[in-house]
Design a protein around this motif. Structure first.
Motif, PDB file in Angstrom:
ATOM      1  N   GLY A  80       0.776  -1.310  -0.007  1.00 13.79           N
ATOM      2  CA  GLY A  80       0.018   0.074   0.115  1.00 13.79           C
ATOM      3  C   GLY A  80       0.834   1.286   0.052  1.00 13.79           C
ATOM      4  N   ARG A  81       0.344   2.517  -0.795  1.00 17.70           N
ATOM      5  CA  ARG A  81       0.870   3.697  -0.800  1.00 17.70           C
ATOM      6  C   ARG A  81      -0.203   4.650  -0.312  1.00 17.70           C
ATOM      7  N   LEU A  82       0.389   5.788   0.041  1.00 23.48           N
ATOM      8  CA  LEU A  82      -0.556   6.992   0.221  1.00 23.48           C
ATOM      9  C   LEU A  82       0.041   8.083  -0.729  1.00 23.48           C
ATOM     10  N   MET A  83      -0.963   8.746  -1.358  1.00 22.46           N
ATOM     11  CA  MET A  83      -0.668   9.871  -2.014  1.00 22.46           C
ATOM     12  C   MET A  83      -1.490  11.209  -1.974  1.00 22.46           C
ATOM     13  N   LEU A  84      -0.998  12.222  -2.026  1.00 24.91           N
ATOM     14  CA  LEU A  84      -1.742  13.483  -2.221  1.00 24.91           C
ATOM     15  C   LEU A  84      -1.906  13.958  -3.657  1.00 24.91           C
ATOM     16  N   ALA A  85      -3.008  14.260  -3.815  1.00 23.07           N
ATOM     17  CA  ALA A  85      -3.128  14.747  -5.338  1.00 23.07           C
ATOM     18  C   ALA A  85      -4.117  15.671  -5.617  1.00 23.07           C
ATOM     19  N   ALA A  86      -4.331  16.415  -6.772  1.00 20.43           N
ATOM     20  CA  ALA A  86      -5.410  17.208  -6.927  1.00 20.43           C
ATOM     21  C   ALA A  86      -6.448  16.382  -7.604  1.00 20.43           C
ATOM     22  N   SER A 104      -9.371  20.969  -1.826  1.00 20.28           N
ATOM     23  CA  SER A 104      -9.457  20.633  -3.245  1.00 20.28           C
ATOM     24  C   SER A 104      -8.436  19.546  -3.546  1.00 20.28           C
ATOM     25  N   ARG A 105      -7.630  18.944  -2.644  1.00 16.83           N
ATOM     26  CA  ARG A 105      -6.876  17.900  -2.797  1.00 16.83           C
ATOM     27  C   ARG A 105      -7.461  16.435  -2.222  1.00 16.83           C
ATOM     28  N   GLN A 106      -6.786  15.526  -2.722  1.00 15.11           N
ATOM     29  CA  GLN A 106      -7.261  13.836  -2.496  1.00 15.11           C
ATOM     30  C   GLN A 106      -6.185  13.303  -1.512  1.00 15.11           C
ATOM     31  N   LEU A 107      -6.553  12.646  -0.614  1.00 15.22           N
ATOM     32  CA  LEU A 107      -5.523  11.466  -0.078  1.00 15.22           C
ATOM     33  C   LEU A 107      -6.146  10.204  -0.632  1.00 15.22           C
ATOM     34  N   ARG A 108      -5.222   9.514  -1.308  1.00 18.87           N
ATOM     35  CA  ARG A 108      -5.451   8.329  -2.052  1.00 18.87           C
ATOM     36  C   ARG A 108      -4.827   7.255  -1.461  1.00 18.87           C
ATOM     37  N   LEU A 109      -5.431   6.053  -1.430  1.00 26.48           N
ATOM     38  CA  LEU A 109      -4.605   4.520  -1.091  1.00 26.48           C
ATOM     39  C   LEU A 109      -4.608   3.933  -2.065  1.00 26.48           C
ATOM     40  N   VAL A 110      -3.419   3.544  -2.894  1.00 26.87           N
ATOM     41  CA  VAL A 110      -3.074   2.758  -3.826  1.00 26.87           C
ATOM     42  C   VAL A 110      -2.407   1.519  -3.424  1.00 26.87           C
ATOM     43  N   ASP A 111      -2.840   0.205  -3.833  1.00 29.76           N
ATOM     44  CA  ASP A 111      -2.535  -0.909  -3.268  1.00 29.76           C
ATOM     45  C   ASP A 111      -2.368  -2.019  -4.131  1.00 29.76           C
ATOM     46  N   PRO A 112      -1.617  -2.145  -5.008  1.00 31.50           N
ATOM     47  CA  PRO A 112      -1.713  -3.346  -6.070  1.00 31.50           C
ATOM     48  C   PRO A 112      -2.158  -4.758  -5.521  1.00 31.50           C
ATOM     49  N   ARG A 113      -1.703  -5.020  -4.364  1.00 29.26           N
ATOM     50  CA  ARG A 113      -1.838  -6.575  -3.690  1.00 29.26           C
ATOM     51  C   ARG A 113      -2.938  -6.422  -2.914  1.00 29.26           C
ATOM     52  N   SER A 114      -3.437  -5.290  -2.625  1.00 26.28           N
ATOM     53  CA  SER A 114      -4.734  -5.365  -1.608  1.00 26.28           C
ATOM     54  C   SER A 114      -4.584  -5.943  -0.396  1.00 26.28           C
ATOM     55  N   PHE A 115      -3.840  -5.889   0.440  1.00 24.20           N
ATOM     56  CA  PHE A 115      -3.506  -6.595   1.546  1.00 24.20           C
ATOM     57  C   PHE A 115      -3.707  -5.363   2.569  1.00 24.20           C
ATOM     58  N   GLY A 116      -3.943  -4.103   2.312  1.00 28.46           N
ATOM     59  CA  GLY A 116      -4.117  -3.022   3.213  1.00 28.46           C
ATOM     60  C   GLY A 116      -5.314  -2.813   3.521  1.00 28.46           C
TER      61      GLY A 116
END
Length: 276
Positions: A80-86, A104-116
């Motif tokens: 899992g990774r956390l990102m801040l983006a518009a 107006s920003r987003q906190l995003r959870l990106v997780d390729p293996r989806s164990f998060g």
């Protein structure tokens, strides 16, 4: 733990005082795994309109304290990774949850293996109730050496198994356990209750020391580069690892070849010259 603490420190100035405007649970196959304690509607309703009051951490869990009072808890799992983006930025692959903030920003959870996982938890004092079972955090409330030795003496299991038990110590994974055991000069398969007083004291010092060093270098990124910080940069502690991932390479301390063993279906690394 070092990777989560790096996220906490980086996110704090961006999130404190912000309000959750909307929660977007994306239509990805694994989004239900990420929100396995909630349905997406319930999850969004609990967070919408809540103000972020404080960022904390317990072990491997990032805790976003809200003023309700409830907490949004984030566990990154293996990838899992956390990102801040518009809000208008394109979503990277495997973005499961995006939380719109009041700026107006987003906190995003990106997780390729989806164990998060993301979930909302009520508070039990200052700790989310769903984390009340966790053990002591090595960087907060670490017991004095004598008490730590008593904790070890009360367990008969192998020392690596004990250190990775999150109900005993919250935050140690495979990498940092191997590194701490090497720094303390203790083999991974020693019974915890058979460690000498000197070994217990060395381990008591090594655990927080290794974690603090990794935090200073912004975490560990292995060959898969699964961990990247908030800006997408790799950590730096992988270049300082003493044993983990260094099979057949000379020990930095004594020159013996690092051995890779198997433990509980995982790789474990140790130096036969330094660790007894």
């Amino acid at each position: 733990l070092p990777e989560v603490e790096t996220y906490r420190r980086d996110l704090e100035p961006h999130l404190l005082g912000r309000t959750v405007a909307r929660v977007r649970v994306r239509d990805t196959p694994n989004a239900p795994r990420i929100l396995r304690r909630h349905g997406p509607v319930e999850f969004g309703e609990q967070l919408a309109g809540a103000r972020l009051a404080e960022l904390g951490r317990l072990g491997k869990f990032l805790i976003l304290f809200l003023e309700r009072p409830i907490a949004l808890v984030v566990h990154l799992g293996m990838s899992g990774r956390l990102m801040l983006a518009a809000r208008g930025d394109a979503y990277p692959p495997h973005t499961h949850v995006a939380i719109d903030l009041s700026d107006s920003r987003q906190l995003r959870l990106v997780d390729p293996r989806s164990f998060g996982e993301m979930f909302v938890s009520p508070l039990d004092g200052i700790v989310p109730k769903d984390l009340a079972h966790l053990g002591v955090d090595p960087l907060g409330g670490w017991p004095p050496p004598a008490e730590f030795s008593r904790m070890l003496a009360s367990h008969r299991g192998r020392i690596k198994h004990l250190l990775m038990n999150q109900e005993f110590i919250a935050g140690l994974g495979n990498i940092y356990t191997d590194e701490a055991l090497h720094a303390a000069g203790v083999r991974y398969d020693r019974p915890a209750d058979e460690l000498t007083g000197a070994e217990g004291r060395r381990l008591h010092t090594a655990v927080p020391q290794i974690l603090q060093r990794a935090i200073l270098l912004r975490g560990t990124s292995m060959r898969d580069e699964a961990y990247r910080d908030l800006e997408g940069s790799l950590g730096g502690f992988q270049d300082r690892l003493a044993v983990y991932g260094r099979e057949d390479r000379p020990c930095r301390s004594c020159g013996e070849r690092i051995v890779r063993g198997r433990w509980a279906n995982r790789s474990t690394f140790y130096c036969p010259g330094c660790q007894s």
